[in-house]
Scaffold this active site. Structure first.
Site, PDB file in Angstrom:
ATOM      1  N   PRO A 156      41.488   4.984  -7.394  1.00 27.52           N
ATOM      2  CA  PRO A 156      42.941   5.117  -7.532  1.00 27.52           C
ATOM      3  C   PRO A 156      43.671   3.786  -7.337  1.00 27.52           C
ATOM      4  O   PRO A 156      44.539   3.420  -8.143  1.00 27.52           O
ATOM      5  CB  PRO A 156      43.317   6.119  -6.427  1.00 27.52           C
ATOM      6  CG  PRO A 156      42.064   6.865  -6.142  1.00 27.52           C
ATOM      7  CD  PRO A 156      40.954   5.864  -6.329  1.00 27.52           C
ATOM      8  N   TYR A 157      43.296   3.062  -6.287  1.00 31.95           N
ATOM      9  CA  TYR A 157      43.953   1.788  -5.992  1.00 31.95           C
ATOM     10  C   TYR A 157      43.668   0.751  -7.082  1.00 31.95           C
ATOM     11  O   TYR A 157      44.596   0.117  -7.603  1.00 31.95           O
ATOM     12  CB  TYR A 157      43.476   1.272  -4.634  1.00 31.95           C
ATOM     13  CG  TYR A 157      44.135  -0.017  -4.201  1.00 31.95           C
ATOM     14  CD1 TYR A 157      45.468  -0.041  -3.818  1.00 31.95           C
ATOM     15  CD2 TYR A 157      43.421  -1.212  -4.168  1.00 31.95           C
ATOM     16  CE1 TYR A 157      46.083  -1.218  -3.410  1.00 31.95           C
ATOM     17  CE2 TYR A 157      44.022  -2.396  -3.760  1.00 31.95           C
ATOM     18  CZ  TYR A 157      45.355  -2.396  -3.387  1.00 31.95           C
ATOM     19  OH  TYR A 157      45.952  -3.566  -2.999  1.00 31.95           O
TER      20      TYR A 157
END
Length: 287
Positions: A156-157
């Site tokens: 996600p990051y």
């Protein structure tokens, strides 16, 4: 035209944002810093003095962002903004297979869509309009090395920062119309509270039943813990970012990586699959 000495920094309550606010104030700027809580606004105002002016909004609250932009336009009038530092961000971690779509959405809501909204709302104050009565400002995007090199359990990051990199490449070219420059800052590990907000999620109770859990623990101990130990302080990173902002002709990208040769140059020279296997073997992802 007049050169503005006003700057907006999002996510100013801690870490790089706080240290940047401190440096800009010390160098004669009026710093408008976004925070989400009144207690942080009060604390920063007391710490940094009258040249720090808090703006209370969450980057995911679009109405609050619009109101902050309108209020600031009334306050600074034709003085404009010398710069916008898009620093607000979070890190969501965990195994791709075990994470919900809502977790991915939350990551992108803050790091991508919130950043887009803030930039659009404040662009007129940076000179994105006809006959602006002040010099065009500069936008500083706080990205990450994760935007170019994704580690396991950080999808996600890394995805959000990769999106930011692509957006910035396009935006920089579009804003040539107004003379507004856009630069990318790509920090490696920096000692900031984001580690407490994000990396600790890797060992949350919810992942204990995951097939990836043993690798998660090894990743935390072999990579995350080591990275945090060797990380630069946020004030050191902030000084580099300030100098990049002040440069007469800024570079388009600034890589801020401790032990750059071993941590960045060597892995980039190696075949990608070799790096994958090295990481996979180190944390038990290879059968």
């Amino acid at each position: 035209m007049a050169k503005s000495k006003n700057i907006l920094i999002t996510g100013a309550s801690t870490g790089i944002g706080y240290d940047l606010a401190k440096i800009f104030v010390a160098n004669g700027y009026a710093v408008y810093g976004s925070v989400r809580k009144q207690k942080d606004a009060d604390r920063l105002s007391a710490d940094l003095g009258e040249n720090f002016k808090p703006l209370i909004f969450d980057v995911t609250d679009y109405d609050a962002v619009d109101k902050a932009a309108a209020d600031l336009a009334k306050e600074i009038g034709d003085a404009g903004l010398a710069g916008l530092v898009n620093n607000a961000g979070i890190a969501v971690g965990g195994p791709f297979m075990d994470m919900s779509i809502d977790e991915f959405k939350y990551q992108f809501d803050v790091n991508v869509f919130g950043l887009i909204k803030v930039t659009q709302a404040f662009l007129p104050l940076l000179g994105a309009r006809e006959n602006a009565p002040f010099d065009p400002g500069k936008i500083v995007q706080i990205s990450s090395v994760a935007g170019r090199h994704g580690m396991p359990f950080m999808a996600p990051y890394s995805g959000s920062k990769h999106a930011l990199e692509g957006i910035t490449e396009s935006l920089r070219k579009e804003l040539l119309l107004f003379g507004i420059d856009v630069i990318l800052i790509e920090p490696g590990p920096i000692k900031t509270p984001i580690w407490n907000k994000g990396a600790s999620e890797l060992v949350e109770e919810k992942f204990k039943g995951s097939i990836f859990y043993p690798a998660l623990i090894k990743f935390q101990t072999k990579f995350v813990a080591k990275a945090v130990k060797n990380a630069w302080t946020s004030d050191r990173a902030a000084k580099i970012i300030f100098d990049a902002f002040e440069a007469k002709r800024s570079k388009t990208r600034y890589l801020i990586v401790p032990q750059k040769f071993m941590n960045w140059t060597v892995p980039r020279l190696m075949p990608t699959r070799t790096v994958d296997k090295f990481i996979g073997k180190a944390i038990g992802l290879l059968k």
